[in-house]
Design a protein around this motif. Structure first.
Motif, PDB file in Angstrom:
ATOM      1  N   UNK A 161      78.903  51.323   3.176  1.00 11.97           N
ATOM      2  CA  UNK A 161      79.429  50.381   4.217  1.00 11.97           C
ATOM      3  C   UNK A 161      81.016  49.838   4.482  1.00 11.97           C
ATOM      4  N   UNK A 162      81.683  49.989   3.278  1.00 13.55           N
ATOM      5  CA  UNK A 162      82.995  49.401   2.973  1.00 13.55           C
ATOM      6  C   UNK A 162      83.825  50.288   4.059  1.00 13.55           C
ATOM      7  N   UNK A 163      83.754  51.596   4.215  1.00 12.18           N
ATOM      8  CA  UNK A 163      84.665  52.616   5.053  1.00 12.18           C
ATOM      9  C   UNK A 163      84.075  52.345   6.510  1.00 12.18           C
ATOM     10  N   UNK A 164      82.971  51.788   6.582  1.00 13.27           N
ATOM     11  CA  UNK A 164      82.326  51.809   7.992  1.00 13.27           C
ATOM     12  C   UNK A 164      82.518  50.293   8.811  1.00 13.27           C
ATOM     13  N   UNK A 165      82.947  49.455   7.900  1.00 11.34           N
ATOM     14  CA  UNK A 165      83.322  48.096   8.340  1.00 11.34           C
ATOM     15  C   UNK A 165      84.189  48.054   9.735  1.00 11.34           C
ATOM     16  N   UNK A 166      84.084  46.993  10.411  1.00  6.79           N
ATOM     17  CA  UNK A 166      84.973  46.970  11.629  1.00  6.79           C
ATOM     18  C   UNK A 166      86.250  46.921  11.273  1.00  6.79           C
ATOM     19  N   UNK A 167      86.944  46.426   9.861  1.00  4.51           N
ATOM     20  CA  UNK A 167      88.061  46.813   9.572  1.00  4.51           C
ATOM     21  C   UNK A 167      87.848  47.427   8.495  1.00  4.51           C
ATOM     22  N   UNK A 168      87.924  48.738   8.310  1.00  2.00           N
ATOM     23  CA  UNK A 168      87.677  49.554   6.967  1.00  2.00           C
ATOM     24  C   UNK A 168      88.148  48.731   5.852  1.00  2.00           C
ATOM     25  N   UNK A 169      87.435  48.775   4.717  1.00  2.00           N
ATOM     26  CA  UNK A 169      87.555  48.015   3.586  1.00  2.00           C
ATOM     27  C   UNK A 169      88.325  48.639   2.403  1.00  2.00           C
ATOM     28  N   UNK A 170      89.572  48.094   2.053  1.00  3.57           N
ATOM     29  CA  UNK A 170      89.949  48.871   0.815  1.00  3.57           C
ATOM     30  C   UNK A 170      88.968  48.326  -0.434  1.00  3.57           C
ATOM     31  N   UNK A 171      88.825  49.260  -1.260  1.00  3.91           N
ATOM     32  CA  UNK A 171      88.058  48.867  -2.435  1.00  3.91           C
ATOM     33  C   UNK A 171      88.224  49.823  -3.727  1.00  3.91           C
ATOM     34  N   UNK A 172      87.746  49.149  -4.770  1.00  2.00           N
ATOM     35  CA  UNK A 172      87.725  49.746  -6.171  1.00  2.00           C
ATOM     36  C   UNK A 172      86.547  50.645  -6.282  1.00  2.00           C
ATOM     37  N   UNK A 173      86.913  51.842  -6.303  1.00  2.00           N
ATOM     38  CA  UNK A 173      85.527  52.655  -6.632  1.00  2.00           C
ATOM     39  C   UNK A 173      85.141  53.012  -7.919  1.00  2.00           C
TER      40      UNK A 173
END
Length: 341
Positions: A281-293
């Motif tokens: 869901x991080x990439x699909x958020x309204x504002x794609x989310x930067x995240x530590x994978x």
């Protein structure tokens, strides 16, 4: 209540001994062709299904592996379960998946259930910060592997991600983008992962010559979206609001994003966000989310393989040595943190 068909019922209907039925099921080559066919016909007609649990208890070898995670509502742990299930299935085992819901009491109950069921072994992400549940479980002599947590002693294996490095990746990225005032939405302080990610964040600030006070912590009782929304509301109420926020997981970050969006705060122009886990869901958020994978599927698979090795389920005679496997995280940069200051 319907009568459950047992091996004695099959023997009676087929006119043979219980031992003969057992041989048809377990050693069919030892039974005459005509007798075997008659017994199999009765089994089919009566719908007999052998008790796998009883067979396992007699053999002392369960074909079930337990998996106890913090929150099955978090896609990260769903991916851990997928990896574990694949490895177990390849070895001919099944996985009993349970959810402690971040609650030490529920964790204790499930560990007792695993002991009662005499599972082959357990993959465990601990919820109890005191360690008492683990110590109590040890007396059952059931092997276990810690998942998403580093083993502190040499009495069990563990598979984890370097969360100190992950926290540093997140905050170093924000500092490099020009942020000098940050918040950390941290989750329950008793969790090792939460503390390690904070340590990494502070390390990154020190590298940049910034004081620890540059990171304001907003603890939450849970690691879910609702807790993130609450933290987002508190963040909006801060005097001298930070320009960036690092969240201990993506569900918290998505909740913060919702609170900011509802308040008309622009992300990343007004406030940048970085999450942790890189769930789908991080990439699909309204504002794609930067995240530590985190490599969640790999974590689950490696943990299951270590448990299979320890319990002799991989067909090897080599001695098992307890190991701590620490995987490296990766920063995935998306739009939620890209605005320059």
């Amino acid at each position: 209540m319907a009568h459950s068909v047992g091996i004695k019922d099959v023997a009676r209907a087929a006119g043979v001994s219980v031992g003969t039925v057992s041989n048809v099921i377990n050693r069919p080559d030892t039974v005459a062709t005509e007798t075997r066919a008659r017994v199999l016909s009765v089994i089919d007609r009566l719908g007999y299904v052998r008790s796998e649990s009883a067979r396992q208890l007699r053999a002392g070898r369960s074909r079930i592996m337990g998996l106890l995670v913090l929150d099955m509502g978090n896609p990260f742990f769903v991916d851990v379960a997928r990896g574990a299930e694949r490895a177990a299935r390849d070895a001919g085992l099944g996985v009993m998946v349970c959810n402690s819901d971040q609650n030490a009491g529920e964790e204790a109950e499930y560990l007792s259930l695993f002991a009662e069921q005499r599972v082959r072994g357990v993959l465990l992400t601990p919820a109890d910060a005191t360690g008492r549940n683990i110590e109590g479980f040890r007396r059952h002599n059931i092997p276990f592997v810690l998942v998403d947590r580093v083993a502190e002693g040499a009495t069990e294996c563990s598979v984890s991600v370097d969360d100190v490095a992950g926290g540093a990746l997140a905050v170093r990225h924000l500092v490099d983008a020009g942020h000098r005032s940050l918040a950390y939405v941290s989750g329950p302080p008793g969790l090792h992962q939460v503390r390690d990610r904070r340590t990494g964040a502070l390390n990154a600030l020190a590298e940049a010559g910034l004081a620890p006070e540059a990171l304001r912590e907003l603890p939450t009782e849970r690691l879910d979206v609702a807790a993130g929304r609450d933290a987002g509301a508190r963040l909006l109420g801060l005097v001298d609001r930070p320009t960036a926020v690092f969240c201990a997981n993506d569900l918290l970050a998505l909740g913060v994003l919702q609170a900011l969006y509802a308040a008309g705060v622009r992300v990343p122009e007004d406030l940048a966000i970085v999450g942790y886990d890189d769930i789908e869901f991080a990439a699909a958020a309204a504002v794609p989310l930067t995240s530590v994978r985190q490599p969640a599927v790999t974590m689950g698979a490696l943990a299951a393989e270590l448990l299979l090795e320890e319990t002799g389920s991989q067909g090897t005679d080599r001695a098992h040595t307890h190991r701590r496997v620490v995987l490296q995280p990766e920063l995935v940069v998306r739009r939620s943190s890209l605005a320059a200051r």
